[in-house]
Design a protein around this motif. Structure first.
Motif, short mmCIF file in Angstrom:
data_model
loop_
_atom_site.label_atom_id
_atom_site.label_comp_id
_atom_site.label_asym_id
_atom_site.label_seq_id
_atom_site.Cartn_x
_atom_site.Cartn_y
_atom_site.Cartn_z
N SER A 26 0.82 -1.20 0.00
CA SER A 26 0.00 0.00 0.00
C SER A 26 0.86 1.25 0.00
O SER A 26 0.59 2.21 -0.74
CB SER A 26 -0.92 -0.01 1.22
OG SER A 26 -1.74 1.14 1.26
N LEU A 36 2.50 1.80 -3.48
CA LEU A 36 1.56 2.36 -4.45
C LEU A 36 1.34 3.85 -4.20
O LEU A 36 1.27 4.64 -5.15
CB LEU A 36 0.23 1.60 -4.36
CG LEU A 36 0.27 0.13 -4.78
CD1 LEU A 36 -1.06 -0.54 -4.50
CD2 LEU A 36 0.62 0.00 -6.25
N SER A 45 -4.07 2.03 -8.32
CA SER A 45 -3.59 1.85 -6.96
C SER A 45 -4.74 1.51 -6.01
O SER A 45 -4.63 0.61 -5.18
CB SER A 45 -2.88 3.12 -6.49
OG SER A 45 -2.50 3.02 -5.14
N TYR A 64 -7.58 0.12 -6.79
CA TYR A 64 -8.05 -1.23 -7.11
C TYR A 64 -7.16 -2.30 -6.49
O TYR A 64 -7.66 -3.27 -5.89
CB TYR A 64 -8.10 -1.41 -8.63
CG TYR A 64 -8.44 -2.81 -9.07
CD1 TYR A 64 -9.76 -3.27 -9.01
CD2 TYR A 64 -7.46 -3.68 -9.52
CE1 TYR A 64 -10.08 -4.57 -9.41
CE2 TYR A 64 -7.76 -4.97 -9.90
CZ TYR A 64 -9.07 -5.41 -9.85
OH TYR A 64 -9.38 -6.70 -10.23
N VAL A 65 -5.85 -2.11 -6.59
CA VAL A 65 -4.92 -3.08 -6.01
C VAL A 65 -5.07 -3.12 -4.50
O VAL A 65 -5.05 -4.19 -3.88
CB VAL A 65 -3.48 -2.75 -6.42
CG1 VAL A 65 -2.49 -3.66 -5.71
CG2 VAL A 65 -3.31 -2.87 -7.94
N ARG A 66 -5.25 -1.95 -3.87
CA ARG A 66 -5.42 -1.92 -2.42
C ARG A 66 -6.66 -2.68 -2.00
O ARG A 66 -6.65 -3.41 -1.01
CB ARG A 66 -5.52 -0.47 -1.95
CG ARG A 66 -4.19 0.29 -1.93
CD ARG A 66 -4.34 1.56 -1.12
NE ARG A 66 -3.16 2.41 -1.24
CZ ARG A 66 -3.07 3.45 -2.04
NH1 ARG A 66 -4.09 3.78 -2.82
NH2 ARG A 66 -1.96 4.17 -2.08
N GLN A 90 -7.97 -5.17 -3.46
CA GLN A 90 -7.77 -6.60 -3.67
C GLN A 90 -6.90 -7.23 -2.58
O GLN A 90 -7.08 -8.40 -2.25
CB GLN A 90 -7.13 -6.85 -5.04
CG GLN A 90 -8.00 -6.40 -6.20
CD GLN A 90 -9.36 -7.09 -6.24
OE1 GLN A 90 -9.45 -8.30 -6.05
NE2 GLN A 90 -10.40 -6.31 -6.45
#
Length: 295
Positions: free
Chosen positions: A229, A232, A287, A289-291, A293
């Motif tokens: 996190s 990102l 960023s 979206y990845v967090r 997930q």
């Protein structure tokens, strides 16, 4: 009437006075509604007081530097009209889109590289300087001191310092972003490791696990979400900072913007700004979206 009956009535009267009526000389306790009203009144007065102090401080500071707030507010509409008339991309400016996208891609890649390399070094230093799994002693103090030093020097200052050694090049921008990212991420990783790995570290130590086993089985799994996190977030920040660094180092999208701005080609400069905004928003969306997930 018996003698006991007057005594009973007198005692009943005294009991009723004690229960139902407060002593005449004492003040009654405030009710819950009154206490709540007093609390909100005090808080409102405190907020108003802080706001007045803020206005007074701004008035004093503005008077000291000669800043006219009223004139600045009056000039805002004219400034907006000028930007709308000059910075709007024209059909001709889109002919430079290929050059703009190429420079923007270079800036984004440098920002990602600086953030990722800094994250690796920052994590190693954070583990060594951590209170829970670190070496302790002078090493912990040195790690925290270096992180504070690198973090508190602005990236623009790093760029100016490095320009004397590495001249105007991509490496100068990369190194400036790396140093700032290293200091910031080391500080963040120190806090994350100290917060999440305490109980697991003690449990593994009780079983006689080695130092590297503790790091691999407790520190990394417990802090990996926070580590990703922060990386990102650092990439997002570096993409914005890299534009200014490019103006100083003569590279990337910052150089392209500076070139057309100083050439009074405001329409192309406006297109550069629009592409930077789109790139930052896209990186932020990815960023987030990845967090979602990994958390």
């Amino acid at each position: 009437m018996s003698a006991a009956e007057p005594r009973f009535k007198a005692g009943e009267a005294l009991a009723c006075q004690g229960v139902g009526a407060a002593p005449s000389g004492g003040a009654s306790a405030p009710s819950a509604g009154e206490a709540e009203t007093n609390f909100f009144r005090r808080r409102s007065l405190s907020i108003v007081g802080v706001f007045l102090v803020f206005l007074a401080a701004n008035a004093v500071a503005g008077g000291y530097v000669g800043f006219d707030f009223g004139a600045a507010v009056a000039d805002i509409p004219a400034g907006i009209v000028w930007m709308a008339a000059n910075f709007v991309p024209s059909a001709e400016s889109f002919g430079k889109l290929g050059q703009i996208l190429s420079s923007l891609a270079s800036t984004v890649l440098v920002s990602i590289a600086a953030s990722c390399v800094a994250a690796v070094f920052a994590f190693v230093f954070a583990v060594l300087g951590s209170r829970s799994v670190g070496i302790g002693g002078p090493v912990s103090i040195a790690v925290r001191a270096v992180a504070s030093l690198f973090r508190n020097i602005p990236v623009v200052a790093w760029a100016f310092i490095l320009l004397f050694s590495f001249k105007q090049s991509e490496f100068t921008g990369f190194f400036a972003l790396f140093l700032t990212s290293f200091g910031y991420l080391t500080r963040c990783y120190l806090e994350s490791i100290d917060e999440v790995s305490g109980g697991s570290v003690e449990a593994l130590r009780a079983t006689g696990a080695s130092y590297f086993s503790i790091v691999a089985q407790a520190v990394v799994p417990m802090s990996i979400t926070s580590v990703i996190s922060w990386v990102l977030y650092m990439i997002e920040t570096n993409i914005r900072d890299a534009t200014l660094i490019g103006i100083l180092t003569g590279t990337g999208i910052g150089f392209v913007f500076d070139l057309y701005y100083k050439s009074f080609r405001y329409d192309i400069a406006g297109l550069v700004i629009a592409m930077i905004v789109i790139a930052v928003i896209a990186c932020e969306a990815i960023s987030n979206y990845v967090r979602r997930q990994i958390i």
